[in-house]
Design a protein around this motif. Sequence first.
Motif, PDB file in Angstrom:
ATOM      1  N   ALA A  33      -3.165   1.390   1.328  1.00 12.67           N
ATOM      2  CA  ALA A  33      -3.104   1.166   2.775  1.00 12.67           C
ATOM      3  C   ALA A  33      -1.826   0.445   3.188  1.00 12.67           C
ATOM      4  N   ALA A  34      -1.227  -0.310   2.263  1.00 13.67           N
ATOM      5  CA  ALA A  34      -0.015  -1.085   2.578  1.00 13.67           C
ATOM      6  C   ALA A  34       1.276  -0.316   2.297  1.00 13.67           C
ATOM      7  N   VAL A  35       1.181   0.871   1.708  1.00  8.45           N
ATOM      8  CA  VAL A  35       2.369   1.652   1.362  1.00  8.45           C
ATOM      9  C   VAL A  35       2.993   2.234   2.629  1.00  8.45           C
ATOM     10  N   ARG A  36       4.254   1.915   2.845  1.00  5.36           N
ATOM     11  CA  ARG A  36       4.997   2.473   3.980  1.00  5.36           C
ATOM     12  C   ARG A  36       6.490   2.289   3.716  1.00  5.36           C
ATOM     13  N   PRO A  37       7.345   3.065   4.380  1.00  5.42           N
ATOM     14  CA  PRO A  37       8.786   2.880   4.212  1.00  5.42           C
ATOM     15  C   PRO A  37       9.194   1.457   4.578  1.00  5.42           C
ATOM     16  N   LEU A  44       3.813  -5.018  -2.533  1.00  4.29           N
ATOM     17  CA  LEU A  44       2.579  -4.323  -2.907  1.00  4.29           C
ATOM     18  C   LEU A  44       1.868  -5.043  -4.046  1.00  4.29           C
ATOM     19  N   ASP A  45       2.640  -5.555  -4.982  1.00  4.23           N
ATOM     20  CA  ASP A  45       2.063  -6.313  -6.090  1.00  4.23           C
ATOM     21  C   ASP A  45       1.289  -7.528  -5.563  1.00  4.23           C
ATOM     22  N   ALA A  46       1.835  -8.171  -4.538  1.00  2.00           N
ATOM     23  CA  ALA A  46       1.179  -9.345  -3.957  1.00  2.00           C
ATOM     24  C   ALA A  46      -0.134  -8.974  -3.288  1.00  2.00           C
ATOM     25  N   VAL A  47      -0.219  -7.777  -2.728  1.00  4.16           N
ATOM     26  CA  VAL A  47      -1.466  -7.319  -2.119  1.00  4.16           C
ATOM     27  C   VAL A  47      -2.564  -7.231  -3.175  1.00  4.16           C
ATOM     28  N   ALA A  48      -2.257  -6.630  -4.305  1.00  2.00           N
ATOM     29  CA  ALA A  48      -3.247  -6.519  -5.382  1.00  2.00           C
ATOM     30  C   ALA A  48      -3.627  -7.883  -5.931  1.00  2.00           C
TER      31      ALA A  48
END
Length: 285
Positions: A33-37, A44-48
């Motif tokens: 859900a956080a993947v975007r240009p 992204l690592d911090a999201v996990a």
Amino acid sequence: MSRTGVEVKSPEQVRLMRRAGLVVADALEAVVAAVRPGTTTRELDAVAAEVMARAGAQPSFLGYGAEEDRPGFPGVLCLSVDDEVVHGIPGDRVLAAGDLLSIDCGAVVDGWHGDAAVSVVVGPEPPRHEVAGLLDATRTAMWHGIAALRPDGRVADVGRAVEAAVRAAGPYGIVDDYVGHGIGTAMHQEPDVPNRAPHGLLERVRGRGPRLVPGTVLAVEPMLTLGSPETHELDDGWTAVTDDGGLACHFEHTVALTPAGLWVLTAHDGGEAALAALGAPYAPL
């Protein structure tokens, strides 16, 4: 432990692994859900990491390999972009529209591991035709490999099913350097889970793998390429890339073989929908 050295889990232990699997599923969902240009792989690592911390889980990957003669893995996720097949290190790389991103996640809950991976294309535009085909072929091959698991079957059945699905989909490369694995009290256990059928007389005789019994838990993870499947490791000691620079794709789930069928521990629905589509028995504990 079975006579073949494969760790066979009790029903209660499989249920503990389901807890770890759901943390992995939640983390992957949040990261996708956080993947975007414009997003960096470090972000992204911090999201996990946040998802795992909230769940009271530990990341399987962070520090992995430190006991070996190489640096421990420095991320919570493996984030591999375009020609990076697996083990990409999170960092300052900024994602761009059209990038093909593999997100590999592992979590530990009460000493039991879950491991899964998904590949996505960075939006907002739909993926190019050939990339969409690669994504679909890899995902489909994974599910065919999972559906091939059954009591009294063999580990080699997974490889046969994966390869047959790939060959039916198109001329994709099947990466041999990295395969699936047993999983439980350690992230990587016996047996290796191949993504091809045994080839050659010696492989066919020796390569069937151990017989499968209820309580076996495996990570099934095909990795396909648009070009050559040959890979090499970068100087960082982790990131594997294709030799020819071709795109690579990776999907993975942790699946338990139960007395009545299959339970995909890292899928929110336990794999029910995908297994039903393939006529495979869905059998949670």
